[in-house]
Every structure is written in structure tokens, then in C-alpha cells.
Design a protein around this motif. Structure first.
Motif, PDB file in Angstrom:
ATOM      1  N   ALA A 321      57.641  85.444  51.767  1.00 32.41           N
ATOM      2  CA  ALA A 321      59.580  84.259  51.486  1.00 32.41           C
ATOM      3  C   ALA A 321      58.773  83.355  50.509  1.00 32.41           C
ATOM      4  N   GLY A 322      58.283  83.404  49.681  1.00 28.19           N
ATOM      5  CA  GLY A 322      58.703  82.696  48.109  1.00 28.19           C
ATOM      6  C   GLY A 322      59.645  83.544  47.755  1.00 28.19           C
ATOM      7  N   CYS A 323      59.800  85.281  47.630  1.00 30.52           N
ATOM      8  CA  CYS A 323      60.517  85.634  47.108  1.00 30.52           C
ATOM      9  C   CYS A 323      62.182  85.466  47.852  1.00 30.52           C
ATOM     10  N   ALA A 324      62.005  85.167  48.841  1.00 26.27           N
ATOM     11  CA  ALA A 324      63.499  84.632  49.437  1.00 26.27           C
ATOM     12  C   ALA A 324      64.023  83.664  48.592  1.00 26.27           C
ATOM     13  N   ILE A 325      63.095  82.193  48.885  1.00 30.60           N
ATOM     14  CA  ILE A 325      63.707  81.558  48.481  1.00 30.60           C
ATOM     15  C   ILE A 325      64.160  81.100  47.141  1.00 30.60           C
ATOM     16  N   LEU A 326      62.855  82.020  46.370  1.00 31.09           N
ATOM     17  CA  LEU A 326      63.398  82.154  45.091  1.00 31.09           C
ATOM     18  C   LEU A 326      64.621  82.962  44.463  1.00 31.09           C
ATOM     19  N   ASP A 327      65.374  83.884  45.753  1.00 30.57           N
ATOM     20  CA  ASP A 327      66.394  85.184  45.309  1.00 30.57           C
ATOM     21  C   ASP A 327      67.593  83.955  45.976  1.00 30.57           C
ATOM     22  N   ALA A 328      67.126  83.208  46.643  1.00 29.60           N
ATOM     23  CA  ALA A 328      68.507  82.077  47.053  1.00 29.60           C
ATOM     24  C   ALA A 328      68.787  81.309  45.882  1.00 29.60           C
ATOM     25  N   ILE A 329      67.647  80.934  45.214  1.00 26.20           N
ATOM     26  CA  ILE A 329      67.987  79.896  44.026  1.00 26.20           C
ATOM     27  C   ILE A 329      69.049  81.035  42.802  1.00 26.20           C
ATOM     28  N   ARG A 330      68.046  82.131  42.763  1.00 22.15           N
ATOM     29  CA  ARG A 330      68.914  83.131  41.466  1.00 22.15           C
ATOM     30  C   ARG A 330      70.357  83.421  42.166  1.00 22.15           C
ATOM     31  N   ARG A 331      70.221  83.717  43.709  1.00 17.32           N
ATOM     32  CA  ARG A 331      72.268  84.331  43.336  1.00 17.32           C
ATOM     33  C   ARG A 331      72.880  82.838  43.588  1.00 17.32           C
ATOM     34  N   THR A 332      72.557  81.898  43.976  1.00 19.18           N
ATOM     35  CA  THR A 332      72.990  80.084  43.547  1.00 19.18           C
ATOM     36  C   THR A 332      73.582  80.333  42.406  1.00 19.18           C
ATOM     37  N   PHE A 333      72.748  80.275  40.834  1.00 21.44           N
ATOM     38  CA  PHE A 333      72.256  80.049  39.721  1.00 21.44           C
ATOM     39  C   PHE A 333      72.162  81.305  38.780  1.00 21.44           C
ATOM     40  N   PRO A 334      73.091  82.272  39.049  1.00 22.80           N
ATOM     41  CA  PRO A 334      72.762  82.723  37.868  1.00 22.80           C
ATOM     42  C   PRO A 334      71.815  83.597  36.488  1.00 22.80           C
ATOM     43  N   SER A 335      71.283  83.734  36.276  1.00 27.07           N
ATOM     44  CA  SER A 335      70.525  83.581  35.278  1.00 27.07           C
ATOM     45  C   SER A 335      69.778  84.398  34.633  1.00 27.07           C
TER      46      SER A 335
END
Length: 364
Positions: A321-335
Motif C-alpha cells: 500500500a505504501g509502495c502504491a502511494i510512492l508510485d503515484a507520487i513518482r509517476r506524477t513527478f518523474p525523478s
């Protein structure tokens, strides 16, 4: 230990920390004493949806030195998504943890403290009632903070880890019941500087590892259910993403995450046989590193996640669940890079109190 036992023990051991009738103040964020023999000793307690954490520290030349600490997963917000109430079992677990915190506060001769509670107490219909119960039983005065204060403290706690060359950074704190996220623009004025003037946008996303895992079954995660979690969080991020549009285009942009999710990923990435904060705090991971580890976790069974020494039984149903939140942030702000912080609200509280006291201007 039940509440009655905790109360009896509290009355036996509390002394001047809990006897208001004798003219002694409660232990909470307004308590300040001076101790000329050892200097100021500061304490910060963070009671969240999933964890109860305490740090006790003294100021040092470049920040502070930890002299005592405590952390325990209590899952105070367990089941809240359906009931909107803190359960009796969760409150009992939390009271036991807070009793230990109280003992550490007393034994450390704390001179100034701030004890905060976040999403679980903030959202539960009986959250304030529980805070009052904590005060009556243990003499600990919990301050239920708002979303904005929580976001600021999270930023203040880990801003010193921002690459000094970065002109833009997204900082996020994945909690048990909510996720705080902020966009900082411009370089900071040093590791002890207050980052408030660099915060351009902040938001609190109403989802965390506990609430998301309960909604999507954190024990049995498929690729499809994982992507459903990511999509759900991405939708909740939309308002913040619009306001922070283009943040990822600035020189040396990177993500900075603080939470059990990112520290767990760091421990797995390093292949640690046992979690080691000293090796994880400040660790840089690449975009590909994160993708590879998350894919591995999705392919694992619940039992395999339990067996991983950096996950264990306490996080096995929460980590994806935490990884899904992280992935949503990563995909929104690619870094290209994520920096991991094993620090957050408690460190933010300590830095704020010490800054207010001007300790670094006094040559501490």
C-alpha cells in the motif's frame, strides 16, 4: 496492561508529572523547565495512525544529539475506515506504549517537550476523548495537530537532506492514515535553516498505508489490485499536482521521502539482514532501483514478505500500500532519484523548539 492498571501504575510512578492538584503541570507541549546541571533536554512524541514514536535530544553545534528514543507499531487507527472510531483494543495498545514513553521522559529529565497526535486522533469521532483519557491516566498532554502543521513539521524534520544544489524538491511523508506532501522551491540557507519560506504548495492526501491496505486487502496483492491503489492515489494527488506543475523540471530536482515505506525499500535495496537506520537515513536510490524492488514485492506472497527481515509481520500487509502511494507520487513527478529520510515529525518538532529557543545562536 488495561486502562485501570495503567492508571494505578501511573499514580504510583507519575510523581510531579501528573498531580495537577498539587500544583504540578502536566507533561505536554507547553511544559518548560530549566535544568542548570545538564542544559535543556528536548523531547518530541509523534502518535500516528500506525506508530508511536519518541525522541529525546540535546542541541549540538550542527543540530541535535539523541539521548533516548522509542518506537512501537500500535495501529491506533486500525479499523477506523469502517467504524470512524478508535477501537478499545487499539487504544489499550497505545496506552501501553505511551506508558513507556512517559517513563523515558521522566528518566531523561526533559526540560521542554511537545507531544503530538495526527490523523487517527484527528479523524476519529472519539479522538479527542482518547487524548483526554491519556491525560487523565498518564498525565501526558497530547496536541492534536492540523494537516498544515503536520506537513510543515515533516518538511522541517528532513529538509536538511535536500541536495544543496536542488532548486526544486517534492517532500512526502506516507503515514498510516494520511500522506503529507509539499513542493519546496529554491535552495535552502543551510542545514539549520527554517524551510518555511521555501514551501510553495503543500497538501494532505486522505490516504495512508493502514487505510489503503484495509480498503484493498494488503495481505493478498495482485498486479491489478496494486494498480488500482496507484490509480486511487493519483486521483487524490491531482489538485496538488496542478499547483506544483513543472516542479520536476528545475535543476537537480529530486524526491525526498520519509516514512516506513521508503525506509523499508532502502533496507531491502541494501540487502540488510536487520534494519539499520545509520545505513538507510540519507540513502539515494535511482528510479530503476525503486521499480525493481517494488516489482519484486508485488511478486512475493504475504508469507514471503513476512520472512523478509526489513519487513516482518508488522509491515507485511502495509508495505505494498505504501509502495502504491510512492508510485503515484513518482509517476506524477518523474525523478531520476529518491532520497530516503529516516526522520520526520519528531525531528521537525525538535528543530522547531530549538530554533525558537535560539540555541544555535547561543553557541550550543
Amino acid at each position: 496492561m488495561n486502562s485501570k492498571d495503567a492508571l494505578k501504575k501511573s499514580r504510583r510512578t507519575a510523581g510531579n508529572f501528573s498531580d495537577r492538584r498539587a500544583g504540578h503541570p502536566r507533561l505536554g507541549h507547553r511544559r518548560i523547565r530549566k535544568n542548570s546541571e545538564s542544559g535543556n533536554v528536548y523531547a518530541a512524541l509523534d502518535l500516528g495512525t500506525n506508530n508511536c514514536r519518541l525522541l529525546v535530544a540535546r542541541a549540538s553545534k550542527n543540530g541535535f544529539r539523541i539521548v533516548n528514543s522509542f518506537s512501537r507499531i500500535v495501529r491506533l487507527g486500525e479499523g477506523m475506515r469502517k467504524t470512524h472510531y478508535l477501537s478499545e483494543e487499539a487504544m489499550e495498545r497505545t496506552l501501553q506504549a505511551l506508558q513507556i514513553c512517559k517513563s523515558k521522559l521522566q528518566n531523561s529529565n526533559v526540560t521542554r517537550s511537545r507531544l503530538i497526535a495526527t490523523e487517527a486522533c484527528r479523524s476519529a469521532k472519539n479522538g479527542r476523548e482518547f487524548a483526554k483519557r491519556v491525560e487523565e491516566l498518564l498525565g501526558l498532554e497530547l496536541e492534536i495537530i492540523d494537516h498544515e502543521t503536520e506537513a510543515y513539521l515533516a518538511v522541517a524534520g528532513c529538509a536538511s537532506l535536500i541536495d544543496p544544489r536542488a532548486e526544486s524538491c517534492i517532500i512526502f511523508d506516507i503515514g498510516g492514515g494520511s500522506t503529507e506532501i509539499a513542493w519546496l522551491e529554491g535552495t535552502l540557507g543551510g542545514p539549520l535553516a527554517d524551510p518555511k519560506d521555501n514551501i510553495r504548495v503543500w497538501d494532505s492526501i486522505p490516504a495512508g498505508v493502514v487505510s489503503l491496505a484495509e480498503e484493498y486487502d494488503g495481505h493478498n496483492v495482485t498486479r491489478a489490485s496494486y494498480e488500482a491503489m496507484v490509480e486511487s492515489i493519483t486521483e487524490k494527488l491531482a489538485g496538488f499536482a496542478e499547483k506544483a506543475k513543472g516542479a520536476e523540471n528545475a535543476p537537480y530536482f529530486h524526491l525526498l521521502g520519509t516514512s516506513g515505506t521508503v525506509t523499508t525499500l532502502g533496507g531491502i535495496y541494501l540487502g540488510l539482514p536487520k534494519y539499520d537506520r545509520r545505513r538507510v537515513d540519507g540513502l539515494w536510490m535511482t528510479e530503476q532501483d525503486m521499480t525493481d524492488i517494488i516489482n519484486r514485492l508485488i511478486q512475493m506472497s504475504y508469507e514471503e514478505r513476512v520472512a523478509n527481515p526489513c519487513i516482518g509481520t508488522e509491515r507485511a500487509d502495509l508495505v505494498l500500500a505504501g509502495c502504491a502511494i510512492l508510485d503515484a507520487i513518482r509517476r506524477t513527478f518523474p525523478s531520476r532519484f529518491l532520497r530516503i529520510a529516516d526522520r520526520g515529525l519528531r525531528e521537525g518538532i525538535l528543530m522547531t523548539m530549538m530554533r525558537e529557543d535560539g540555541v544555535w545562536h547561543q553557541g550550543a
